[in-house]
Design a protein around this motif. Structure first.
Motif, PDB file in Angstrom:
ATOM      1  N   SER A  43       0.896  -1.158   0.000  1.00 52.41           N
ATOM      2  CA  SER A  43       0.000   0.000   0.000  1.00 52.41           C
ATOM      3  C   SER A  43       0.933   1.205   0.000  1.00 52.41           C
ATOM      4  O   SER A  43       2.127   1.057  -0.277  1.00 52.41           O
ATOM      5  CB  SER A  43      -0.892  -0.016   1.248  1.00 52.41           C
ATOM      6  OG  SER A  43      -0.090   0.130   2.392  1.00 52.41           O
ATOM      7  N   ALA A  98      -4.513  -1.241  -2.783  1.00 53.68           N
ATOM      8  CA  ALA A  98      -5.588  -0.259  -3.015  1.00 53.68           C
ATOM      9  C   ALA A  98      -6.517  -0.737  -4.128  1.00 53.68           C
ATOM     10  O   ALA A  98      -7.665  -0.300  -4.219  1.00 53.68           O
ATOM     11  CB  ALA A  98      -4.989   1.096  -3.369  1.00 53.68           C
ATOM     12  N   LYS A  99      -6.017  -1.629  -4.975  1.00 57.16           N
ATOM     13  CA  LYS A  99      -6.829  -2.087  -6.115  1.00 57.16           C
ATOM     14  C   LYS A  99      -7.546  -3.408  -5.829  1.00 57.16           C
ATOM     15  O   LYS A  99      -8.215  -3.956  -6.699  1.00 57.16           O
ATOM     16  CB  LYS A  99      -5.938  -2.238  -7.350  1.00 57.16           C
ATOM     17  CG  LYS A  99      -5.299  -0.910  -7.719  1.00 57.16           C
ATOM     18  CD  LYS A  99      -4.793  -0.869  -9.141  1.00 57.16           C
ATOM     19  CE  LYS A  99      -4.357   0.546  -9.483  1.00 57.16           C
ATOM     20  NZ  LYS A  99      -3.153   0.599 -10.279  1.00 57.16           N
ATOM     21  N   ASN A 101     -10.305  -5.832  -4.208  1.00 62.80           N
ATOM     22  CA  ASN A 101     -11.707  -5.752  -3.795  1.00 62.80           C
ATOM     23  C   ASN A 101     -11.801  -5.757  -2.253  1.00 62.80           C
ATOM     24  O   ASN A 101     -11.330  -6.696  -1.612  1.00 62.80           O
ATOM     25  CB  ASN A 101     -12.419  -6.978  -4.384  1.00 62.80           C
ATOM     26  CG  ASN A 101     -13.894  -6.941  -4.143  1.00 62.80           C
ATOM     27  OD1 ASN A 101     -14.372  -6.286  -3.225  1.00 62.80           O
ATOM     28  ND2 ASN A 101     -14.628  -7.651  -4.988  1.00 62.80           N
ATOM     29  N   PRO A 102     -12.421  -4.717  -1.661  1.00 67.84           N
ATOM     30  CA  PRO A 102     -12.521  -4.648  -0.196  1.00 67.84           C
ATOM     31  C   PRO A 102     -13.185  -5.884   0.414  1.00 67.84           C
ATOM     32  O   PRO A 102     -12.864  -6.266   1.539  1.00 67.84           O
ATOM     33  CB  PRO A 102     -13.373  -3.397   0.049  1.00 67.84           C
ATOM     34  CG  PRO A 102     -13.270  -2.596  -1.202  1.00 67.84           C
ATOM     35  CD  PRO A 102     -13.023  -3.555  -2.324  1.00 67.84           C
ATOM     36  N   THR A 103     -14.071  -6.513  -0.330  1.00 72.14           N
ATOM     37  CA  THR A 103     -14.735  -7.718   0.200  1.00 72.14           C
ATOM     38  C   THR A 103     -13.715  -8.823   0.474  1.00 72.14           C
ATOM     39  O   THR A 103     -13.836  -9.584   1.434  1.00 72.14           O
ATOM     40  CB  THR A 103     -15.783  -8.231  -0.826  1.00 72.14           C
ATOM     41  OG1 THR A 103     -16.566  -7.132  -1.223  1.00 72.14           O
ATOM     42  CG2 THR A 103     -16.658  -9.309  -0.246  1.00 72.14           C
ATOM     43  N   LEU A 105     -10.551  -8.286   1.284  1.00 72.35           N
ATOM     44  CA  LEU A 105      -9.809  -7.899   2.492  1.00 72.35           C
ATOM     45  C   LEU A 105     -10.623  -8.228   3.738  1.00 72.35           C
ATOM     46  O   LEU A 105     -10.104  -8.742   4.731  1.00 72.35           O
ATOM     47  CB  LEU A 105      -9.488  -6.400   2.463  1.00 72.35           C
ATOM     48  CG  LEU A 105      -8.575  -5.936   1.332  1.00 72.35           C
ATOM     49  CD1 LEU A 105      -8.400  -4.424   1.376  1.00 72.35           C
ATOM     50  CD2 LEU A 105      -7.218  -6.617   1.425  1.00 72.35           C
ATOM     51  N   LEU A 106     -11.930  -7.960   3.648  1.00 71.87           N
ATOM     52  CA  LEU A 106     -12.821  -8.204   4.783  1.00 71.87           C
ATOM     53  C   LEU A 106     -12.923  -9.694   5.118  1.00 71.87           C
ATOM     54  O   LEU A 106     -13.108 -10.077   6.261  1.00 71.87           O
ATOM     55  CB  LEU A 106     -14.202  -7.632   4.447  1.00 71.87           C
ATOM     56  CG  LEU A 106     -15.136  -7.317   5.611  1.00 71.87           C
ATOM     57  CD1 LEU A 106     -14.477  -6.420   6.641  1.00 71.87           C
ATOM     58  CD2 LEU A 106     -16.399  -6.667   5.067  1.00 71.87           C
ATOM     59  N   SER A 109      -9.854 -10.119   7.416  1.00 74.36           N
ATOM     60  CA  SER A 109      -9.485  -9.138   8.440  1.00 74.36           C
ATOM     61  C   SER A 109     -10.706  -8.613   9.162  1.00 74.36           C
ATOM     62  O   SER A 109     -11.833  -8.773   8.693  1.00 74.36           O
ATOM     63  CB  SER A 109      -8.793  -7.908   7.823  1.00 74.36           C
ATOM     64  OG  SER A 109      -8.067  -8.229   6.713  1.00 74.36           O
ATOM     65  N   ARG A 111     -11.391  -5.465   9.533  1.00 76.91           N
ATOM     66  CA  ARG A 111     -11.932  -4.380   8.710  1.00 76.91           C
ATOM     67  C   ARG A 111     -11.433  -4.533   7.276  1.00 76.91           C
ATOM     68  O   ARG A 111     -10.459  -5.253   7.042  1.00 76.91           O
ATOM     69  CB  ARG A 111     -11.513  -3.028   9.272  1.00 76.91           C
ATOM     70  CG  ARG A 111     -12.499  -2.545  10.328  1.00 76.91           C
ATOM     71  CD  ARG A 111     -11.985  -1.341  11.063  1.00 76.91           C
ATOM     72  NE  ARG A 111     -10.943  -1.746  12.009  1.00 76.91           N
ATOM     73  CZ  ARG A 111      -9.860  -1.041  12.287  1.00 76.91           C
ATOM     74  NH1 ARG A 111      -9.656   0.099  11.690  1.00 76.91           N
ATOM     75  NH2 ARG A 111      -8.982  -1.474  13.155  1.00 76.91           N
ATOM     76  N   ALA A 112     -12.082  -3.833   6.341  1.00 81.44           N
ATOM     77  CA  ALA A 112     -11.717  -3.972   4.926  1.00 81.44           C
ATOM     78  C   ALA A 112     -10.462  -3.163   4.616  1.00 81.44           C
ATOM     79  O   ALA A 112     -10.450  -2.295   3.744  1.00 81.44           O
ATOM     80  CB  ALA A 112     -12.876  -3.531   4.045  1.00 81.44           C
ATOM     81  N   ALA A 113      -9.417  -3.431   5.377  1.00 81.77           N
ATOM     82  CA  ALA A 113      -8.149  -2.736   5.161  1.00 81.77           C
ATOM     83  C   ALA A 113      -7.035  -3.720   5.466  1.00 81.77           C
ATOM     84  O   ALA A 113      -7.225  -4.652   6.251  1.00 81.77           O
ATOM     85  CB  ALA A 113      -8.049  -1.545   6.089  1.00 81.77           C
TER      86      ALA A 113
END
Ligand SMILES: Cc1cc2nc3c(=O)[nH]c(=O)nc-3n(C[C@H](O)[C@H](O)[C@H](O)COP(=O)(O)O)c2cc1C
Length: 142
Positions: A43, A98-99, A101-103, A105-106, A109, A111-113
């Motif tokens: 990141s 950053a590219k 999909n937040p889903t 990451l979630l 983790s 949180r979606a980060a």
């Protein structure tokens, strides 16, 4: 004998494309010679890298990387002997978190980060494996 090492670190200053390009250029110049494969996930301020290969060359490279002033707080998330590579297609693939999909990451983790410093090594490794399976790795490197 093959090993797989996963570490996380914090960029010494916000990551620029030029710095990232220089790391990838060094990786792609050196890693094939040593039979090292893996991916570098980043990141603006974090790195997660998986290195696979012979135990001696992976440990040697890790010791070089740890001393690199481009990053700090290098933390080993996992180190294991392996029978086979999982990242064998990449001399050093690259993923910009950053590219992603937040889903995804979630899934691994709270949180979606991306914060490998609070996730288990197992969760970070599972995320990296899913990244290669979902073709999020943007460059193969050779
Ligand atoms: C996060 C990060 C990952 C790196 N990954 C690699 C790598 O996979 N292979 C590599 O040769 N150098 C890598 N480097 C660069 C090394 O720290 C070192 O600068 C380089 O190996 C020196 O190469 P040279 O002897 O060809 O100049 C990385 C550096 C950083 C900050």
């Amino acid at each position: 004998m093959l090993v797989r090492l996963l570490y996380a670190s914090r960029a010494a200053s916000p990551l620029t494309p030029a710095v990232l390009d220089s790391i990838l250029a060094q990786s792609r110049a050196n890693n094939p010679r040593a039979g090292i494969t893996g991916i570098l996930c980043h990141s603006d301020d974090l790195f997660i890298q998986v290195l696979e290969g012979g135990r001696d060359v992976v440990c040697r490279l890790y010791n070089t990387i740890v001393r690199d002033s481009l990053h700090a707080e290098v933390c080993i998330l996992s180190f294991e002997e392996i029978r086979e590579r999982r990242f064998g297609g990449w001399t050093m693939g690259q993923v910009n978190i950053a590219k992603v999909n937040p889903t995804l990451l979630l899934k691994y983790s709270e949180r979606a980060a991306l914060d490998p410093f609070i996730c288990s090594g197992q969760a970070s490794m599972a995320l990296l494996e899913e990244l290669i399976a979902t073709a999020s790795v943007v460059s193969r490197g050779s």
